[in-house]
Design a protein around this motif. Structure first.
Motif, short mmCIF file in Angstrom:
data_model
loop_
_atom_site.label_atom_id
_atom_site.label_comp_id
_atom_site.label_asym_id
_atom_site.label_seq_id
_atom_site.Cartn_x
_atom_site.Cartn_y
_atom_site.Cartn_z
N PHE A 152 -4.67 -1.19 2.00
CA PHE A 152 -3.76 -1.70 0.98
C PHE A 152 -2.30 -1.37 1.31
N VAL A 153 -2.08 -0.24 1.98
CA VAL A 153 -0.73 0.11 2.44
C VAL A 153 -0.24 -0.92 3.46
N ASP A 154 -1.15 -1.33 4.37
CA ASP A 154 -0.79 -2.35 5.37
C ASP A 154 -0.41 -3.67 4.69
N GLN A 155 -1.16 -4.01 3.63
CA GLN A 155 -0.84 -5.24 2.90
C GLN A 155 0.53 -5.16 2.25
N MET A 156 0.88 -3.98 1.75
CA MET A 156 2.11 -3.80 0.99
C MET A 156 3.32 -3.49 1.87
N ARG A 157 3.10 -3.23 3.19
CA ARG A 157 4.20 -2.76 4.03
C ARG A 157 5.39 -3.72 4.08
N PRO A 158 5.18 -5.04 4.28
CA PRO A 158 6.36 -5.94 4.31
C PRO A 158 7.19 -5.85 3.02
N PHE A 159 6.50 -5.78 1.87
CA PHE A 159 7.21 -5.69 0.60
C PHE A 159 7.96 -4.36 0.49
N MET A 160 7.31 -3.26 0.92
CA MET A 160 7.93 -1.94 0.83
C MET A 160 9.17 -1.87 1.73
N GLU A 161 9.09 -2.48 2.93
CA GLU A 161 10.25 -2.50 3.83
C GLU A 161 11.38 -3.30 3.20
N TRP A 162 11.03 -4.41 2.57
CA TRP A 162 12.05 -5.22 1.89
C TRP A 162 12.71 -4.42 0.77
N TYR A 220 -11.18 -2.30 -4.01
CA TYR A 220 -11.99 -1.57 -3.04
C TYR A 220 -13.48 -1.73 -3.35
N SER A 221 -13.83 -1.69 -4.64
CA SER A 221 -15.25 -1.74 -5.05
C SER A 221 -15.83 -3.15 -4.96
N ASN A 222 -14.97 -4.17 -5.02
CA ASN A 222 -15.44 -5.56 -4.94
C ASN A 222 -14.92 -6.17 -3.64
N MET A 223 -15.81 -6.29 -2.66
CA MET A 223 -15.41 -6.64 -1.30
C MET A 223 -14.60 -7.93 -1.20
N THR A 224 -14.91 -8.91 -2.03
CA THR A 224 -14.19 -10.19 -1.94
C THR A 224 -12.73 -10.05 -2.38
N PHE A 225 -12.40 -8.97 -3.07
CA PHE A 225 -11.03 -8.75 -3.56
C PHE A 225 -10.19 -7.89 -2.61
N MET A 226 -10.76 -7.47 -1.49
CA MET A 226 -10.06 -6.53 -0.60
C MET A 226 -8.69 -7.07 -0.18
N ARG A 227 -8.56 -8.40 0.03
CA ARG A 227 -7.29 -8.97 0.47
C ARG A 227 -6.46 -9.51 -0.68
N ALA A 228 -6.96 -9.30 -1.90
CA ALA A 228 -6.23 -9.80 -3.08
C ALA A 228 -5.27 -8.76 -3.64
N PHE A 229 -5.37 -7.54 -3.17
CA PHE A 229 -4.60 -6.44 -3.76
C PHE A 229 -3.10 -6.73 -3.81
N GLN A 230 -2.55 -7.10 -2.65
CA GLN A 230 -1.09 -7.30 -2.57
C GLN A 230 -0.61 -8.41 -3.51
N LYS A 231 -1.38 -9.49 -3.59
CA LYS A 231 -0.98 -10.62 -4.45
C LYS A 231 -1.00 -10.21 -5.94
N ILE A 232 -1.99 -9.40 -6.31
CA ILE A 232 -2.10 -8.96 -7.71
C ILE A 232 -0.94 -8.03 -8.05
N VAL A 233 -0.64 -7.09 -7.14
CA VAL A 233 0.47 -6.16 -7.39
C VAL A 233 1.80 -6.91 -7.48
N MET A 234 1.99 -7.88 -6.60
CA MET A 234 3.23 -8.67 -6.62
C MET A 234 3.35 -9.46 -7.92
N LEU A 235 2.24 -9.97 -8.41
CA LEU A 235 2.25 -10.68 -9.70
C LEU A 235 2.74 -9.76 -10.81
N PHE A 236 2.19 -8.54 -10.84
CA PHE A 236 2.58 -7.57 -11.87
C PHE A 236 4.04 -7.13 -11.69
N TYR A 237 4.48 -7.04 -10.45
CA TYR A 237 5.88 -6.66 -10.19
C TYR A 237 6.84 -7.73 -10.69
N LYS A 238 6.56 -8.98 -10.36
CA LYS A 238 7.44 -10.09 -10.74
C LYS A 238 7.47 -10.31 -12.25
#
Length: 422
Positions: A397-407, A354-372
């Motif tokens: 970030f919830v919107d980014q994570m929604r497909p994964f959460m539904e899965w 959230y604080s670093n604008m260029t990372f706004m769309r990176a959230f889901q990929k980072i979380v998925m990396l940590f999950y895997k």
């Protein structure tokens, strides 16, 4: 060029010097004798002492002899190196109308009467305020030579002077002197100030004042080298009922320990130290300084994310972040072993993106990396998804994570159905 012709002077003429141009001889002992003579007539009448000091300022030079004046009011005479009273001059060399002649068993009502004497004096002669503050620092350097009862009286007065603003709290730092520290005098004196303050104004007032002056960062320097330990300091404050002040020190101690851990980690990562070896070192430091796992994993995140020079392009930075973090998943795994640590890390990722604008769309990929890589569990991700721990950027970030959460939720339903059919 014309030259200035001197005027003729009659033979034997005397040139008259104006009185204001005559330099008065510096005579602190004459000043002392005059002040003591006046104070002795007041006995223990505090109103009389204040009236006398108020009037004497019109005849005696307080501006010139301010240091001597405060020495007399505190110690009874003029202090010389070694903390003793000067015996120079005709005398009397000492008065009983002083703080050090107060009751040996400190009586705070009596101390408050003396407080009023000083307040009235400096209210009448404002220029004495700066002289007083400087003189207190000098007097504090003499505490080793004062009697224990006099040290307690001075500590009681300082608690009043500091709390009413006559003396800055930072003045006590002059006690941070090797000859006072090694004999425990500095720490004992500081503790006495705190005790009297707490008794008169309460624990909250004391904690606020210590925090405002940032004194807690200096506390450990008051501990003798032979007992330079957190345990010793903790015991000294607890035994004197100063748990509130101790908490400020412990918070400061923790901040310093965390900073030290981050520096150690950054240096180790820059040297490419093996992660298994680094994990053992971090755990040792965390155990020693009581740094919790959820705090440690956040320090690791901050340090790891400070290493690269990130791309300024949003479409490139996500892949860069995933490649970089993938190298340190073993390190994160070692310190994200409980749900609190996992959730703290996840919230740290949210805050960073959230604080670093260029990372706004990176959230889901980072979380998925940590999950895997078994750094963050699905239970923790579900908890974050359903509860508002931090609202900043949460909807995006919830919107980014929604497909994964539904899965995830569908996978749970299928697992439950299979279990029922079995």
């Amino acid at each position: 060029m014309s030259q200035k012709v001197e005027k003729p002077v009659l033979s034997g003429q005397r040139i008259k010097t104006r009185k204001r141009d005559e330099k008065e001889r510096y005579d602190p002992f004459g000043f002392r004798d005059a002040i003591i003579s006046g104070l002795d007539k007041c006995a223990n009448d505090f109103e009389a002492i204040s009236r006398y000091l108020d009037g004497a300022g019109n005849k005696l030079d307080y501006r010139r002899y301010g240091e001597a004046l405060f020495d007399i009011l505190i110690a009874g005479g003029i202090l010389v190196p070694g903390g003793t009273l000067s015996q120079e001059g005709d005398g009397p060399h000492q008065t009983d109308a002083c703080i050090f002649n107060a009751s040996d068993e400190v009586n705070m009502e009596e101390m408050k009467n003396w407080e009023q004497v000083f307040i009235k004096l400096m209210r009448r002669y404002k220029y004495l305020e700066k002289i007083f503050q400087d003189e207190i620092k000098k007097i504090l350097m003499f505490v080793k030579y004062f009697k224990e009862t006099d040290r307690k009286k001075l500590a009681a007065m300082l608690s009043l002077w500091i709390s009413n603003g006559s003396v800055p709290f930072q003045s006590v730092l002059v006690l941070n002197n090797s000859h006072l520290i090694k004999d425990h005098l500095a720490l004992d004196f500081l503790i006495n100030i705190f005790k009297y303050w707490r008794t008169e104004r309460g624990a909250n007032s004391l904690s606020s004042a210590v925090k405002k002056a940032n004194l807690e960062q200096y506390f450990s320097t008051f501990i003798p080298d032979t007992k330079q330990s957190h345990v010793y300091f903790k015991t000294a404050f607890q035994e004197n009922g100063l748990d509130e002040v101790l908490k400020l020190y412990e918070d400061q101690h923790q901040q310093a320990a965390k900073k030290e851990l981050q520096i150690t980690l950054a240096e180790a990562l820059s040297e490419n130290k093996p992660q298994r070896e680094l994990i053992a070192e971090i755990k040792e430091i965390a155990l020693r300084d009581n740094i919790q796992e959820h705090e440690t994993v956040c320090i690791i995140w901050t340090t790891v994310m400070d290493i690269p020079e990130w791309s300024k392009k949003e479409e490139l930075v996500t892949d860069q972040a995933v490649r970089h973090l993938n190298h340190y998943t073993v390190l994160f795994q070692a310190f994200a072993t409980g749900q609190r640590a996992e959730l703290s890390l996840l919230l740290k990722v949210q805050e960073y993106c959230y604080s670093n604008m260029t990372f706004m769309r990176a959230f889901q990929k980072i979380v998925m990396l940590f999950y895997k890589n078994d750094v963050i569990s699905e239970q923790t991700i579900l908890k974050w998804y359903k509860q508002d721990f931090n609202v900043k950027g949460k909807m995006m970030f919830v919107d980014q994570m929604r497909p994964f959460m539904e899965w995830l939720q569908n996978a749970e339903v299928e697992s439950d159905s299979e279990a029922e059919s079995d």
